[in-house]
Design a protein around this motif. Structure first.
Motif, PDB file in Angstrom:
ATOM      1  N   LEU A 275      11.277  15.673 -60.933  1.00  0.00           N
ATOM      2  CA  LEU A 275      12.441  15.082 -61.605  1.00  0.00           C
ATOM      3  C   LEU A 275      13.695  15.879 -61.246  1.00  0.00           C
ATOM      4  N   ASP A 276      14.668  15.173 -60.732  1.00  0.00           N
ATOM      5  CA  ASP A 276      15.937  15.770 -60.355  1.00  0.00           C
ATOM      6  C   ASP A 276      16.846  15.737 -61.588  1.00  0.00           C
ATOM      7  N   GLU A 277      16.954  16.889 -62.253  1.00  0.00           N
ATOM      8  CA  GLU A 277      17.788  17.007 -63.466  1.00  0.00           C
ATOM      9  C   GLU A 277      19.101  17.711 -63.156  1.00  0.00           C
ATOM     10  N   VAL A 278      19.497  17.625 -61.886  1.00  0.00           N
ATOM     11  CA  VAL A 278      20.713  18.323 -61.470  1.00  0.00           C
ATOM     12  C   VAL A 278      21.921  17.895 -62.317  1.00  0.00           C
ATOM     13  N   GLN A 279      22.035  16.606 -62.554  1.00  0.00           N
ATOM     14  CA  GLN A 279      23.190  16.106 -63.316  1.00  0.00           C
ATOM     15  C   GLN A 279      22.911  15.993 -64.820  1.00  0.00           C
ATOM     16  N   THR A 280      21.634  15.852 -65.189  1.00  0.00           N
ATOM     17  CA  THR A 280      21.302  15.478 -66.568  1.00  0.00           C
ATOM     18  C   THR A 280      20.936  16.649 -67.488  1.00  0.00           C
ATOM     19  N   ALA A 281      20.640  17.814 -66.909  1.00  0.00           N
ATOM     20  CA  ALA A 281      20.088  18.902 -67.730  1.00  0.00           C
ATOM     21  C   ALA A 281      21.124  19.599 -68.606  1.00  0.00           C
ATOM     22  N   PHE A 282      20.630  20.434 -69.483  1.00  0.00           N
ATOM     23  CA  PHE A 282      21.418  21.346 -70.318  1.00  0.00           C
ATOM     24  C   PHE A 282      22.336  20.630 -71.309  1.00  0.00           C
ATOM     25  N   GLY A 283      21.768  19.597 -71.940  1.00  0.00           N
ATOM     26  CA  GLY A 283      22.484  18.960 -73.042  1.00  0.00           C
ATOM     27  C   GLY A 283      23.320  17.763 -72.652  1.00  0.00           C
ATOM     28  N   ARG A 284      23.500  17.532 -71.376  1.00  0.00           N
ATOM     29  CA  ARG A 284      24.371  16.435 -70.942  1.00  0.00           C
ATOM     30  C   ARG A 284      23.997  15.102 -71.601  1.00  0.00           C
ATOM     31  N   THR A 285      22.672  14.845 -71.719  1.00  0.00           N
ATOM     32  CA  THR A 285      22.241  13.538 -72.239  1.00  0.00           C
ATOM     33  C   THR A 285      21.868  13.583 -73.723  1.00  0.00           C
ATOM     34  N   GLY A 286      22.184  14.703 -74.371  1.00  0.00           N
ATOM     35  CA  GLY A 286      21.842  14.816 -75.795  1.00  0.00           C
ATOM     36  C   GLY A 286      20.485  15.453 -76.021  1.00  0.00           C
ATOM     37  N   LYS A 287      19.801  15.814 -74.964  1.00  0.00           N
ATOM     38  CA  LYS A 287      18.572  16.632 -75.035  1.00  0.00           C
ATOM     39  C   LYS A 287      18.806  17.794 -74.079  1.00  0.00           C
ATOM     40  N   MET A 288      18.055  18.885 -74.259  1.00  0.00           N
ATOM     41  CA  MET A 288      18.244  19.987 -73.314  1.00  0.00           C
ATOM     42  C   MET A 288      17.966  19.492 -71.890  1.00  0.00           C
ATOM     43  N   PHE A 289      16.846  18.751 -71.729  1.00  0.00           N
ATOM     44  CA  PHE A 289      16.517  18.146 -70.440  1.00  0.00           C
ATOM     45  C   PHE A 289      16.278  16.658 -70.681  1.00  0.00           C
ATOM     46  N   ALA A 290      16.672  15.834 -69.718  1.00  0.00           N
ATOM     47  CA  ALA A 290      16.587  14.382 -69.936  1.00  0.00           C
ATOM     48  C   ALA A 290      15.147  13.893 -70.002  1.00  0.00           C
ATOM     49  N   PHE A 291      14.200  14.631 -69.394  1.00  0.00           N
ATOM     50  CA  PHE A 291      12.808  14.156 -69.447  1.00  0.00           C
ATOM     51  C   PHE A 291      12.302  14.080 -70.887  1.00  0.00           C
ATOM     52  N   GLU A 292      12.942  14.842 -71.786  1.00  0.00           N
ATOM     53  CA  GLU A 292      12.509  14.834 -73.193  1.00  0.00           C
ATOM     54  C   GLU A 292      12.705  13.457 -73.845  1.00  0.00           C
ATOM     55  N   HIS A 293      13.603  12.638 -73.290  1.00  0.00           N
ATOM     56  CA  HIS A 293      13.794  11.289 -73.844  1.00  0.00           C
ATOM     57  C   HIS A 293      12.549  10.426 -73.665  1.00  0.00           C
ATOM     58  N   TYR A 294      11.732  10.785 -72.674  1.00  0.00           N
ATOM     59  CA  TYR A 294      10.639   9.887 -72.290  1.00  0.00           C
ATOM     60  C   TYR A 294       9.257  10.403 -72.705  1.00  0.00           C
ATOM     61  N   GLY A 295       9.202  11.581 -73.292  1.00  0.00           N
ATOM     62  CA  GLY A 295       7.910  12.140 -73.697  1.00  0.00           C
ATOM     63  C   GLY A 295       7.000  12.456 -72.526  1.00  0.00           C
ATOM     64  N   ILE A 296       7.592  12.776 -71.384  1.00  0.00           N
ATOM     65  CA  ILE A 296       6.779  13.194 -70.237  1.00  0.00           C
ATOM     66  C   ILE A 296       7.283  14.549 -69.757  1.00  0.00           C
ATOM     67  N   VAL A 297       6.469  15.224 -68.957  1.00  0.00           N
ATOM     68  CA  VAL A 297       6.895  16.494 -68.370  1.00  0.00           C
ATOM     69  C   VAL A 297       6.668  16.388 -66.858  1.00  0.00           C
ATOM     70  N   PRO A 298       7.683  16.689 -66.051  1.00  0.00           N
ATOM     71  CA  PRO A 298       7.469  16.620 -64.598  1.00  0.00           C
ATOM     72  C   PRO A 298       6.643  17.805 -64.110  1.00  0.00           C
ATOM     73  N   ASP A 299       6.162  17.719 -62.872  1.00  0.00           N
ATOM     74  CA  ASP A 299       5.476  18.870 -62.259  1.00  0.00           C
ATOM     75  C   ASP A 299       6.498  19.848 -61.713  1.00  0.00           C
ATOM     76  N   VAL A 300       7.613  19.290 -61.260  1.00  0.00           N
ATOM     77  CA  VAL A 300       8.689  20.113 -60.695  1.00  0.00           C
ATOM     78  C   VAL A 300      10.005  19.545 -61.221  1.00  0.00           C
ATOM     79  N   MET A 301      10.902  20.440 -61.616  1.00  0.00           N
ATOM     80  CA  MET A 301      12.218  19.987 -62.088  1.00  0.00           C
ATOM     81  C   MET A 301      13.283  20.722 -61.291  1.00  0.00           C
ATOM     82  N   THR A 302      14.286  19.972 -60.823  1.00  0.00           N
ATOM     83  CA  THR A 302      15.367  20.640 -60.093  1.00  0.00           C
ATOM     84  C   THR A 302      16.640  20.646 -60.946  1.00  0.00           C
ATOM     85  N   LEU A 303      17.381  21.747 -60.827  1.00  0.00           N
ATOM     86  CA  LEU A 303      18.544  22.002 -61.687  1.00  0.00           C
ATOM     87  C   LEU A 303      19.708  22.542 -60.865  1.00  0.00           C
ATOM     88  N   ALA A 304      20.906  22.354 -61.348  1.00  0.00           N
ATOM     89  CA  ALA A 304      22.092  22.981 -60.733  1.00  0.00           C
ATOM     90  C   ALA A 304      23.276  22.722 -61.672  1.00  0.00           C
TER      91      ALA A 304
END
Ligand SMILES: Cc1ncc(COP(=O)(O)O)c(C=O)c1O
Length: 394
Positions: free
Chosen positions: A219-248
């Motif tokens: 999951l590419d969380e480059v734009q969505t991570a760190f609160g941008r979408t109202g969760k720390m990481f956007a994957f939390e909206h979907y109740g799944i966890v990726p194997d690899v997450m990318t950040l920037a």
């Protein structure tokens, strides 16, 4: 230099690979930028989702000064205390299967590393990505980017082996991801593609097909991570966890840093020499990233983003739209897209004339990505501006 001199020098001495607005900023404070003549602009772009804490947040300014006086760079030939501390901090914010980090300098580099990791870990070399996606400009990330406008002119260079599925089409996922797939690469919300939010079912199917077929879910969380979408990481909206997450982006608060996170098991696919970066994770940028993350947590900016986003969305949705200028409004937290077709560029210009900065992506979507510390009066200022614009557009 005055603005005309900056512009002339830019045209003479820089690559002309950006179409820049007719403005140059000299300083910023909170969600405001000041041009060379001292005019104040409300910034709803935040350096494209980078300046989550706004401009000149004291936590960043203090850390910059402190760390610059101690140690800026040493390379990864040695242990780097700030890097280890940042990795530990990130690990405390993620599920236990994302507890190991590798630091690079940008989003595209994080994705490059993730692609290499998936090949090494699975022994496979095919990938599945989404149409309308954006993962960066370097050759690997561009290969994962499902938009012709970015790929055009470079096609022979792009890595073969990428299949593209419709974003939000579960059936496509089920047929495209197979036993040859190293990884499925997705944004949890497409940013550059126009703030496109997939269904819960799509993201759950993504997780399931990867599990069934032995592919990694990146999951590419480059734009969505760190609160941008109202969760720390956007994957939390979907109740799944990726194997690899990318950040920037927001991670460095304006200083260049990217990261990928995965499990300690998957991380073992990289041994010394498999991947690396001279600058990646240097003491300076890691110290700053640590202070960005602690400030996001200490100031409750994730919950604030969710609440402000909800408030702003309902304000925007209540704007009378008799002329149909607004075709749709969607978003999560402080990542909001207003679909306006050809009117989007006109709104951007109108906003600029009123000293408000917005960005247009995917051709016709006005994208709002303000600093997470944005004040309610600034949100209202844009809502009023949109109200006026819509009422006068034909
Ligand atoms: C989802 C996503 N991935 C990757 C990138 C590339 O990041 P960078 O410009 O830091 O290389 C971006 C940049 O906009 C992005 O939005």
């Amino acid at each position: 230099m005055n603005f005309e001199q900056v512009k002339k020098t830019t045209e003479s001495f820089l690559f002309q690979n950006y179409s820049r607005e007719e403005i140059c900023f000299q300083r910023g404070h909170r969600e405001f930028l000041y041009d060379l003549d001292g005019n104040e602009f409300l910034d709803l772009v935040a350096g494209i989702a980078v300046n989550a804490l706004g401009y000149c947040h004291p936590a960043i300014v203090d850390e910059v000064c402190l760390q610059a006086k101690k140690l800026v760079h040493v390379s990864n030939l040695y242990h780097v205390m700030e890097q280890a501390e940042l990795a530990e901090m990130l690990s405390s914010m993620t599920p236990s299967s994302l507890n190991v980090s590798l630091f690079v300098n940008s989003g595209t580099e994080a994705n490059e590393a993730a692609l290499k990791l998936a090949v090494k870990h699975t022994g496979r070399s095919r990938f599945v990505a989404a149409k309308n996606s954006f993962h960066g400009r370097t050759v690997g990330s561009l290969s994962a980017t499902g938009q012709l406008k970015y790929r055009s002119g470079f096609e022979p260079l792009i890595i073969p082996g990428f299949d593209f599925v419709e974003y939000d089409n579960c059936e496509h996922l089920k047929t495209a991801v197979n036993s040859e797939t190293a990884a499925l690469v997705l944004e949890p919300i497409q940013g550059e593609g126009g703030i496109v939010i997939p269904s819960l079912e799509f993201m759950k199917t993504a997780r399931d097909v990867c599990d069934e077929r032995g592919a990694l879910l990146i999951l590419d969380e480059v734009q969505t991570a760190f609160g941008r979408t109202g969760k720390m990481f956007a994957f939390e909206h979907y109740g799944i966890v990726p194997d690899v997450m990318t950040l920037a982006k927001a991670l460095g608060g304006g200083f260049p840093i990217g990261a990928l996170m995965t499990s300690s098991d998957i991380s073992k696919a990289f041994s010394p020499g498999s991947h690396g970066s001279t600058f990646g994770g240097n003491p300076f940028v890691c110290a700053i990233a640590k202070s960005v993350l602690s400030t996001i947590v200490a100031e409750g900016l994730v919950a604030r983003s969710a609440e402000m986003g909800r408030m702003w969305m309902s304000q925007l949705l209540s704007i009378p739209n008799e002329n149909g200028a607004v075709r749709g409004i969607r978003g999560k937290g402080l990542m909001i897209g207003i679909e306006m077709g050809d009117e989007a560029k006109r709104l951007q210009k109108y906003a600029f004339q009123n000293r408000v900065l917005v960005n247009v992506c995917a051709g016709g979507v006005v994208r709002l990505l303000p600093p997470l510390i944005i004040g309610q009066s600034s949100m209202k200022r844009f809502s009023d501006l949109l109200t006026l614009f819509v009422s006068t557009s034909s």
